[in-house]
Design a protein around this motif. Structure first.
Motif, PDB file in Angstrom:
ATOM      1  N   GLY A  29      -1.348  -4.453   4.652  1.00 22.29           N
ATOM      2  CA  GLY A  29      -0.782  -4.252   3.321  1.00 22.29           C
ATOM      3  C   GLY A  29       0.486  -5.051   3.207  1.00 22.29           C
ATOM      4  N   GLY A  30       1.134  -4.914   2.081  1.00 24.20           N
ATOM      5  CA  GLY A  30       2.402  -5.602   1.878  1.00 24.20           C
ATOM      6  C   GLY A  30       2.242  -6.962   1.239  1.00 24.20           C
ATOM      7  N   ALA A  31       1.069  -7.539   1.363  1.00 21.65           N
ATOM      8  CA  ALA A  31       0.790  -8.861   0.788  1.00 21.65           C
ATOM      9  C   ALA A  31      -0.724  -8.993   0.701  1.00 21.65           C
ATOM     10  N   PRO A  32      -1.238  -9.928  -0.117  1.00 20.48           N
ATOM     11  CA  PRO A  32      -2.696 -10.034  -0.252  1.00 20.48           C
ATOM     12  C   PRO A  32      -3.371 -10.373   1.074  1.00 20.48           C
ATOM     13  N   MET A  33      -4.487  -9.710   1.343  1.00 15.51           N
ATOM     14  CA  MET A  33      -5.288 -10.023   2.520  1.00 15.51           C
ATOM     15  C   MET A  33      -6.440 -10.881   2.023  1.00 15.51           C
TER      16      MET A  33
ATOM     17  N   ARG B 240      -8.484  -1.979   7.215  1.00 11.32           N
ATOM     18  CA  ARG B 240      -8.491  -1.491   5.832  1.00 11.32           C
ATOM     19  C   ARG B 240      -7.206  -1.912   5.134  1.00 11.32           C
ATOM     20  N   GLU B 241      -7.366  -2.332   3.885  1.00  8.45           N
ATOM     21  CA  GLU B 241      -6.196  -2.796   3.133  1.00  8.45           C
ATOM     22  C   GLU B 241      -5.618  -1.674   2.279  1.00  8.45           C
ATOM     23  N   ALA B 242      -4.290  -1.632   2.250  1.00 10.83           N
ATOM     24  CA  ALA B 242      -3.582  -0.666   1.409  1.00 10.83           C
ATOM     25  C   ALA B 242      -2.609  -1.442   0.532  1.00 10.83           C
ATOM     26  N   TYR B 243      -2.047  -0.752  -0.455  1.00 13.60           N
ATOM     27  CA  TYR B 243      -1.084  -1.392  -1.353  1.00 13.60           C
ATOM     28  C   TYR B 243       0.080  -0.451  -1.586  1.00 13.60           C
ATOM     29  N   GLY B 244       1.247  -1.009  -1.618  1.00 10.57           N
ATOM     30  CA  GLY B 244       2.399  -0.179  -1.918  1.00 10.57           C
ATOM     31  C   GLY B 244       3.608  -1.036  -2.198  1.00 10.57           C
ATOM     32  N   LEU B 245       4.710  -0.372  -2.436  1.00  7.51           N
ATOM     33  CA  LEU B 245       5.965  -1.063  -2.687  1.00  7.51           C
ATOM     34  C   LEU B 245       7.111  -0.133  -2.339  1.00  7.51           C
ATOM     35  N   THR B 246       8.258  -0.725  -2.049  1.00  7.53           N
ATOM     36  CA  THR B 246       9.420   0.035  -1.614  1.00  7.53           C
ATOM     37  C   THR B 246       9.653   1.247  -2.521  1.00  7.53           C
ATOM     38  N   GLU B 247       9.565   1.037  -3.825  1.00  8.86           N
ATOM     39  CA  GLU B 247       9.895   2.086  -4.804  1.00  8.86           C
ATOM     40  C   GLU B 247       8.931   3.265  -4.739  1.00  8.86           C
TER      41      GLU B 247
ATOM     42  N   SER C 255     -10.496  -5.267  -2.458  1.00 13.30           N
ATOM     43  CA  SER C 255      -9.702  -4.336  -3.267  1.00 13.30           C
ATOM     44  C   SER C 255      -8.638  -3.735  -2.361  1.00 13.30           C
ATOM     45  N   VAL C 256      -7.582  -3.153  -2.970  1.00 13.31           N
ATOM     46  CA  VAL C 256      -6.527  -2.547  -2.150  1.00 13.31           C
ATOM     47  C   VAL C 256      -6.722  -1.037  -2.047  1.00 13.31           C
ATOM     48  N   GLY C 257      -7.893  -0.554  -2.468  1.00  5.96           N
ATOM     49  CA  GLY C 257      -8.238   0.835  -2.208  1.00  5.96           C
ATOM     50  C   GLY C 257      -8.089   1.763  -3.395  1.00  5.96           C
TER      51      GLY C 257
ATOM     52  N   GLY D  98       5.291  -4.040 -11.810  1.00  9.28           N
ATOM     53  CA  GLY D  98       5.379  -5.497 -11.992  1.00  9.28           C
ATOM     54  C   GLY D  98       4.175  -6.219 -11.402  1.00  9.28           C
ATOM     55  N   ASP D  99       3.222  -5.463 -10.877  1.00  4.26           N
ATOM     56  CA  ASP D  99       1.997  -6.083 -10.355  1.00  4.26           C
ATOM     57  C   ASP D  99       0.909  -6.012 -11.425  1.00  4.26           C
ATOM     58  N   VAL D 100       0.042  -7.021 -11.422  1.00  3.12           N
ATOM     59  CA  VAL D 100      -1.071  -7.031 -12.385  1.00  3.12           C
ATOM     60  C   VAL D 100      -2.357  -6.730 -11.634  1.00  3.12           C
TER      61      VAL D 100
ATOM     62  N   HIS E 100      -7.814  -3.376  -7.847  1.00  4.46           N
ATOM     63  CA  HIS E 100      -7.872  -4.797  -7.479  1.00  4.46           C
ATOM     64  C   HIS E 100      -6.601  -5.426  -8.014  1.00  4.46           C
ATOM     65  N   LEU E 101      -5.844  -6.065  -7.127  1.00  5.43           N
ATOM     66  CA  LEU E 101      -4.616  -6.697  -7.586  1.00  5.43           C
ATOM     67  C   LEU E 101      -4.922  -8.126  -7.973  1.00  5.43           C
ATOM     68  N   VAL E 102      -4.329  -8.543  -9.053  1.00  5.35           N
ATOM     69  CA  VAL E 102      -4.544  -9.918  -9.478  1.00  5.35           C
ATOM     70  C   VAL E 102      -3.331 -10.755  -9.064  1.00  5.35           C
ATOM     71  N   ASP E 103      -2.154 -10.239  -9.370  1.00  4.60           N
ATOM     72  CA  ASP E 103      -0.939 -10.931  -8.947  1.00  4.60           C
ATOM     73  C   ASP E 103       0.280 -10.152  -9.365  1.00  4.60           C
ATOM     74  N   ARG E 104       1.441 -10.743  -9.074  1.00  7.99           N
ATOM     75  CA  ARG E 104       2.670 -10.165  -9.578  1.00  7.99           C
ATOM     76  C   ARG E 104       2.955 -10.792 -10.925  1.00  7.99           C
ATOM     77  N   LEU E 105       3.459  -9.986 -11.876  1.00  9.04           N
ATOM     78  CA  LEU E 105       3.746 -10.534 -13.206  1.00  9.04           C
ATOM     79  C   LEU E 105       4.636 -11.758 -13.100  1.00  9.04           C
TER      80      LEU E 105
ATOM     81  N   GLY F  23       7.099 -10.581   7.796  1.00 12.84           N
ATOM     82  CA  GLY F  23       5.970 -11.454   8.125  1.00 12.84           C
ATOM     83  C   GLY F  23       5.099 -11.818   6.933  1.00 12.84           C
ATOM     84  N   LYS F  24       5.542 -11.469   5.710  1.00  7.56           N
ATOM     85  CA  LYS F  24       4.764 -11.880   4.536  1.00  7.56           C
ATOM     86  C   LYS F  24       5.107 -13.340   4.247  1.00  7.56           C
ATOM     87  N   LEU F  25       4.113 -14.107   3.807  1.00  9.46           N
ATOM     88  CA  LEU F  25       4.403 -15.474   3.375  1.00  9.46           C
ATOM     89  C   LEU F  25       5.404 -15.389   2.220  1.00  9.46           C
TER      90      LEU F  25
END
Ligand code: AMP
Length: 566
Positions: free
Chosen positions: A335-339, A357-364, A382-384, A442-444, A454-459, A549-551
């Motif tokens: 998680g943390g960045a697109p796989m 398995r992929e997860a999605y989240g953010l600091t907030e 998908s991020v689950g 702020g994610d689309v 399914h994440l598409v991108d960051r706005l 370690g995220k790009l």
């Protein structure tokens, strides 16, 4: 104000009108792991209870292993109590912010819990910060005490803050060479701090209101700010994740690779707190080093491995890996960045490990929001599914309307893990936390008919070419399909006639060559003309990464001197 989760029962009228609430259930519930329910109660609890409970249940189990030295859960609790008492003697209590400026080591965890037990708030610092970044976070957070390691570099940086902002004292943990720490009025050695009986004064923690951690993030606007995560926020996220993996994690029997930096929210919750909640043995790695990780896999046979995609990508591209090295792993979390789907496929092929398995989240959100189930219902790409107690809304960016399944919009989150706000930044808080507590990420993305996000991108990463939306992630996914590509970043570059153009930076895998023309031809039948990069830059050196370690698109654009207008 901390927000409670919207539950299926507390607001039936509101839920009934929700496009994802169908026949009395959220559409994601049907794909939940067995035994996991969306609306089971998650009680707000103080975080130190996790360690107290583990030290009772698993007293003699190994809590962590670092550089060949092990410590049990009982020893960990004893040390944490002495740290808490030492900190209280220095004045730590509710409202006092204590900075942890530490690379990964047992001290990173022991001090985290010590500060919380003393009643204080942890401020996590990236140990790679240069003096200016450190000073700005210390001033913003009003850090009163800083904990670091007695190496010349870290000590000098911390010393630079003394007499400025609010910093009064520095606690120095011994460096690996074990040299004696020199003390004076402002510097306290770890050994001196813990010279006590551990009888600290247990503060009455108000889990829903007391801030456990100020977790700094650029958020959606880029200005660093401290997300105020309460004890209840982080505790809820630990519960959500631990319930999710209940069927794959046997309490007291698992070993986890601790290679992610603990100052980052992903490792803080998923590696540190969740492992303690389940009495896992944590194999602490100072930093990510491919050889060390491979050695750890062979020597310790870990069962859990959380990491960012770049780590799994490096493992998948390493010629030395064999499926035997990965045989012990039951569950890998990314998680943390697109796989990229292709990296996941390569990882599975090379290692034989199908448990990623992929997860999605953010600091907030403390951070986990969605998670792929640890079952065969997981959906690569998908991020689950939204975690228990969590509602994900997909919001139309212009009208604010709730989007139906399949339609894209801004990902917004309700749940007990959503932060209280940004520290001393009411305007910034109001931009992301709405009146009913909903977090704008702020994610689309979109939620499909089965409830998978399914994440598409960051706005803010969206590229607008002649008025058309180009999502860099779509272009990156297409580039990753090329077998010679190891790393790739796609970003928008200002252009006088088109507004922006699409540019790609690509690093070929070791021993492979690639040209711009070759890649252009490869992309022709994969993405539309408007999405295809106008320029592809092939680089031999690795692309820049963040400390976790995220790009890092931000660092790459800075290196290239590109300033985006949006
Ligand atoms: P941070 O708060 O620094 O951890 O960054 C959070 C951001 O990372 C999110 O808002 C997303 O843009 C991104 N992110 C997190 N997880 C994923 C994922 N699985 N796939 C794509 N992007 C992700």
């Amino acid at each position: 104000m901390a927000q409670a989760a919207r539950t299926a029962t507390s607001s039936p009228a509101g839920n009934a009108a929700h496009p994802f609430f169908v026949d009395g259930k959220w559409i994601w519930e049907k794909n939940y792991p067995p035994g996991v329910t969306w609306n089971a109660v998650i009680a707000p609890r103080p975080l130190p209870e996790l360690l107290e409970h583990a030290a009772k249940e698993f007293a003699d189990n190994i809590f962590c292993d670092f550089a060949g030295k092990a410590m049990t859960y009982a020893e960990a609790l004893n040390t944490v109590n002495r740290i808490a008492k030492g900190l209280q003697d220095l004045g730590v209590k509710k409202g006092v912010n204590v900075g942890l400026f530490l690379p990964n080591s047992p001290h990173s965890i022991l001090f985290h819990y010590g500060v919380l037990k003393a009643g204080g708030t942890v401020v996590n610092y990236n140990p790679l910060y240069v003096g200016r970044e450190l000073a700005s976070q210390a001033a913003d957070s009003k850090t009163a005490i800083m904990v670091t390691v007695d190496t010349p570099d870290l000590r000098a940086k911390a010393d630079g803050l003394l007499g400025k902002a609010s910093l009064e004292k520095i606690i120095l943990c011994p460096a690996e060479d074990g040299a004696t720490v020199s003390e004076d009025a402002a510097h306290i050695a770890y050994d001196t701090l813990v010279q006590n009986d551990g009888a600290f004064n247990a503060p009455a923690i108000d889990a829903e209101n007391d801030i456990a951690v100020l977790q700094y993030t650029g958020g959606t606007t880029g200005t660093p700010k401290g997300a105020m995560l309460t004890h209840a926020n982080v505790h809820a996220n630990v519960e959500q994740v631990c319930r999710w993996i209940n069927d794959v994690a046997a309490p007291g029997k698992e070993t986890i690779v601790g290679v992610l930096p603990f100052f980052h929210v992903f490792a803080m919750t998923v590696v540190m707190h969740c492992s303690i909640r389940l009495g896992k043995k944590i194999l602490i790695h100072h930093k990510f080093d491919l050889k060390d990780v491979l050695h750890s896999l062979k020597a310790h046979k870990p069962t859990f491995f959380p990491a960012v995609p770049a780590v799994f990508n490096a493992l998948a591209n390493c010629p030395d890996v064999t499926p035997e090295d990965f045989a012990s792993l039951k569950f890998c979390i990314t998680g943390g960045a697109p796989m990229p789907a292709d990296v996941q496929r390569l990882f599975e092929e090379k290692t034989g490990c199908k448990a990623l398995r992929e997860a999605y989240g953010l600091t907030e959100a403390s951070p986990a929001v969605t998670f792929n189930p640890p079952t065969d219902k997981a959906r690569p790409g998908s991020v689950g599914l939204p975690l228990p107690g969590t509602v994900v809304d997909i919001v139309h960016p212009e009208t604010g309307a709730l989007q139906p399944p399949g339609e894209k919009g801004e990902v917004c989150v309700h749940g007990p893990q959503v932060m209280k706000g940004y520290y001393n930044k009411e305007d910034e808080t109001a931009r992301v936390i709405e009146a009913d507590g909903r977090l704008r990420t702020g994610d689309v993305g979109y939620i499909d008919e089965d409830g998978f996000l399914h994440l598409v991108d960051r706005l803010k990463d969206l590229i607008i070419v002649r008025g058309y939306n180009v999502y860099p992630r779509v272009v990156e996914e297409a580039i990753y399909l090329h077998p010679a590509v190891e790393e790739c970043i796609v970003a928008g570059v200002p252009d006088d006639t088109r507004g922006e153009t699409v540019r790609a930076w690509v690093k070929p895998a070791a021993g492979k060559t690639l040209t711009e023309g070759e890649l252009n031809t490869f992309l022709e039948d994969k993405i539309s003309a408007i999405e295809r990069p106008r320029k592809i830059i092939i680089r031999d050196e690795p692309l820049p990464k963040t400390a976790v370690g995220k790009l890092s698109k931000k660092d790459l654009l800075a290196q290239e001197g590109i300033e985006r207008k949006r």
